[in-house]
Design a protein around this motif. Structure first.
Motif, PDB file in Angstrom:
ATOM      1  N   ASP A 135     -17.669  16.585  44.236  1.00  8.91           N
ATOM      2  CA  ASP A 135     -16.709  17.572  44.729  1.00  8.91           C
ATOM      3  C   ASP A 135     -15.251  17.202  44.488  1.00  8.91           C
ATOM      4  O   ASP A 135     -14.368  18.054  44.593  1.00  8.91           O
ATOM      5  CB  ASP A 135     -16.917  17.809  46.226  1.00  8.91           C
ATOM      6  N   ASN A 147     -16.222  20.269  41.489  1.00 10.40           N
ATOM      7  CA  ASN A 147     -17.658  20.274  41.208  1.00 10.40           C
ATOM      8  C   ASN A 147     -18.006  21.456  40.318  1.00 10.40           C
ATOM      9  O   ASN A 147     -17.867  22.613  40.716  1.00 10.40           O
ATOM     10  CB  ASN A 147     -18.436  20.340  42.525  1.00 10.40           C
ATOM     11  N   ASP A 183     -19.985  16.371  38.625  1.00 10.96           N
ATOM     12  CA  ASP A 183     -21.081  16.683  39.541  1.00 10.96           C
ATOM     13  C   ASP A 183     -20.767  16.207  40.951  1.00 10.96           C
ATOM     14  O   ASP A 183     -21.651  16.075  41.786  1.00 10.96           O
ATOM     15  CB  ASP A 183     -22.384  16.050  39.040  1.00 10.96           C
TER      16      ASP A 183
END
Length: 380
Positions: free
Chosen positions: A180, A243, A178
């Motif tokens: 990047d 992500n 969750d």
């Protein structure tokens, strides 16, 4: 290909492992079905491109917590295992329904650390996965939390995904989280945090940056992902952290978009058996070695001789997996020993020519032969 030419690595990949974390797959009231279906659709499209895909999926514990209506993860092991059993059923059912929409079948595989530490079980698991891929069935792998206890746990699914990548000689590992990618500091608390687009080598600084970025729902934070990256890249396999909430993220990665953090692999692939020794077996003890032995093993690729051994910890037999470490306590690697712990204590510090004098026989010159030895944790 150049070290940062990530598109070339993706173009050459034929078998990949995709790991999806709990934070990607769940929402407040249980599984995020929209994400499950999106990930499934993307994997099916990669299969249509000619790729073989193995999915390592978290989410059982989180899904079970929400399904039962608990406020948080239980502390007691039996309750955690029961929660996982409830959640795993719903997780695999949703995957089956999602993949079926695109004409693909799935298979559920639940593993514990013991399954891969034992050489026979390891090979059986590998053969099963090869068969499923040959049948064009997508394996969906998770840790068997229902029976796993601390001594046989992988630790987290990042580690499990790395082990599966090595076991199956995959060409790429993609970890969907969750976040990047790897940042120089926690982006959830520092607006000026910068994404690190590529990692070409590992350092204490990288590990320090990763350890400052924890996970929430999942058991593994960013540090566990860095450890997974070290395992696969040292074996010649690239890895990406990206992500999983980005729409069509897997397809964008294979289209060459610079998404997430790319971990550049080493130049040579590690032999499959050495991958098992280094990253799947559970060490049963440890050997402290002197500075000369450290140099001989780490820098010159030599075997571990009894003359370089200072201390022996544990009670293990011939053929056991044993860690070896420096005098400062730094774990350097793992190997399969030619002698039991009791016999190593008798011959430690001696020249190989004196082994027979102490034991009455001398089957091997080396305590660990270089062919049965893997450097795993040496980090500048």
């Amino acid at each position: 290909m150049g070290p940062l030419d990530r598109k070339a690595y993706f173009d050459d990949a034929r078998r990949i492992v995709v790991k999806v974390g709990s934070n990607v797959l769940t929402e407040d009231d249980g599984l995020n079905l929209k994400v499950v279906r999106s990930i499934s659709r993307q994997i099916c499209r990669l299969i249509d491109r000619g790729l073989e895909v193995i999915l390592v999926s978290s989410g059982a514990m989180a899904a079970g917590i929400r399904k039962i209506g608990l406020a948080r993860r239980p502390d007691e092991i039996p309750k955690r295992q029961a929660v996982s059993a409830v959640g795993q059923a719903g997780l695999i059912m949703e995957y089956e329904n999602a993949f079926e929409r695109y004409g693909n079948k799935v298979a559920q595989i639940l593993l514990t650390g013991d399954n891969l530490s034992n050489r026979k079980m390891y090979l059986n698991a590998r053969n099963t996965l090869h068969t499923l891929l040959a049948w064009q069935v997508v394996p969906i792998i998770n840790e068997n939390d229902t029976v796993a206890i601390e001594s046989i746990k992988f630790g987290d699914n990042d580690n499990l995904a790395a082990q599966i990548t090595l076991m199956m000689d995959a060409d790429l590992l993609i970890i969907l989280s969750d976040i990047d990618g790897l940042f120089d500091k926690d982006p959830r608390h520092f607006p000026d945090a910068r994404l690190i687009p590529a990692v070409t080598h590992f350092s204490r600084t990288i590990e320090k940056q990763a350890s400052a970025i924890p996970g929430s729902l999942g058991s593994g934070g960013m540090l566990s992902k860095i450890k997974a990256a070290r395992k696969v890249t040292s074996s010649g396999i690239p890895m990406v952290i990206a992500n999983g909430n980005i729409p069509d993220v897997l397809e964008h990665i294979f289209d060459g978009q610079a998404i997430g953090t790319f971990f550049v692999p080493g130049e040579e692939r590690m032999a499959k058996r050495k991958c098992w020794i280094g990253y799947s077996i559970k060490p049963e003890g440890s050997l402290t070695i002197d500075d000369g032995a450290v140099t001989a093993i780490v820098r010159r690729g030599k075997s571990l001789l009894p003359s370089g051994i200072l201390e022996v910890e544990g009670d293990f037999g011939i053929g056991a997996g044993v860690q070896f470490k420096s005098t400062t306590g730094e774990i350097l690697g793992v190997g399969l020993v030619n002698y039991s712990a009791a016999d190593i204590r008798k011959i430690r510090g001696l020249q190989s020519s004196r082994i027979a004098e102490k034991l009455g026989e001398k089957p091997y010159d080396e305590v660990i032969h270089r062919d049965n030895l893997v450097i795993t944790e040496h980090c500048p």
